[in-house]
Scaffold this motif. Structure first.
Motif, mmCIF file in Angstrom:
data_model
loop_
_atom_site.group_PDB
_atom_site.id
_atom_site.type_symbol
_atom_site.label_atom_id
_atom_site.label_comp_id
_atom_site.label_asym_id
_atom_site.label_seq_id
_atom_site.Cartn_x
_atom_site.Cartn_y
_atom_site.Cartn_z
ATOM 1 N N GLU A 13 6.499 -17.358 4.167
ATOM 2 C CA GLU A 13 7.470 -18.407 3.807
ATOM 3 C C GLU A 13 7.487 -18.548 2.277
ATOM 4 O O GLU A 13 8.577 -18.946 1.676
ATOM 5 N N THR A 46 6.496 -16.619 -0.146
ATOM 6 C CA THR A 46 7.048 -15.495 -0.831
ATOM 7 C C THR A 46 8.440 -15.360 -0.910
ATOM 8 O O THR A 46 9.055 -15.394 -1.961
ATOM 9 N N GLN A 47 9.067 -15.827 0.220
ATOM 10 C CA GLN A 47 10.719 -16.017 0.300
ATOM 11 C C GLN A 47 11.136 -16.854 -0.742
ATOM 12 O O GLN A 47 12.209 -16.569 -1.241
ATOM 13 N N SER A 106 10.926 -15.689 -3.913
ATOM 14 C CA SER A 106 11.900 -14.451 -4.212
ATOM 15 C C SER A 106 13.216 -15.127 -4.377
ATOM 16 O O SER A 106 13.859 -14.753 -5.218
ATOM 17 N N ARG A 145 10.700 -9.640 -2.140
ATOM 18 C CA ARG A 145 11.380 -9.549 -0.942
ATOM 19 C C ARG A 145 10.356 -8.490 0.054
ATOM 20 O O ARG A 145 9.970 -8.889 1.090
ATOM 21 N N GLY A 203 7.080 -10.054 1.016
ATOM 22 C CA GLY A 203 7.550 -11.131 1.955
ATOM 23 C C GLY A 203 7.298 -10.223 3.310
ATOM 24 O O GLY A 203 7.285 -10.886 4.566
ATOM 25 N N ARG A 204 8.207 -9.194 3.414
ATOM 26 C CA ARG A 204 8.308 -8.328 4.343
ATOM 27 C C ARG A 204 7.190 -7.888 5.150
ATOM 28 O O ARG A 204 7.048 -8.007 6.372
#
Length: 91
Positions: free
Chosen positions: A59, A61-62, A65, A80, A83-84
Motif C-alpha cells: 500500500e 509503495t502504491q 508511486s 508500480r 508494488g505489484r
C-alpha cells in the motif's frame, strides 16, 4: 520471488540515480520503504515465509508511486512494478 523484489529495488535505485533531483519528502518515503523492505526480507530469511508483519509495504509503495507519477513520471513504472511484486508476495 525475493530475487524479483531485490532486482526491482536495484532498478529503482538506478532510476533514481538518473532521475535528477527528487524532493526531500519523496526521498524520505523511499528511504523508509527501502529499509522496511530490507528488514522484511531479512526477517523472512530468518523465520521463513510465515512472517505476518508487512508494514503495509504494498500500500505504501502504491501511495509513493502516485506521488511520483506527477513529479517523476519516468520513475512511476518501477514503483508500480515494486508494488505489484510486493502484492503478489502477500506483503
Amino acid at each position: 520471488m525475493d530475487n524479483n523484489l531485490k532486482e526491482s529495488l536495484r532498478n529503482l535505485h538506478g532510476s533514481l540515480a538518473n532521475a535528477g533531483p527528487v524532493d526531500e519528502e519523496l526521498q524520505d518515503l523511499l528511504r523508509q520503504l527501502d529499509v522496511d523492505i530490507r528488514l522484511l526480507l531479512e526477517q523472512r530469511a530468518a523465520e521463513g515465509e510465515d512472517v505476518t508483519t508487512t508494514y503495509g509495504l504494498a500500500e505504501r509503495t502504491q501511495e509513493i508511486s502516485a506521488k511520483f507519477a506527477a513529479k517523476h513520471p519516468a520513475l512511476e513504472p518501477t514503483l508500480r512494478e515494486l508494488g505489484r511484486i510486493l502484492g503478489n508476495m502477500g506483503i
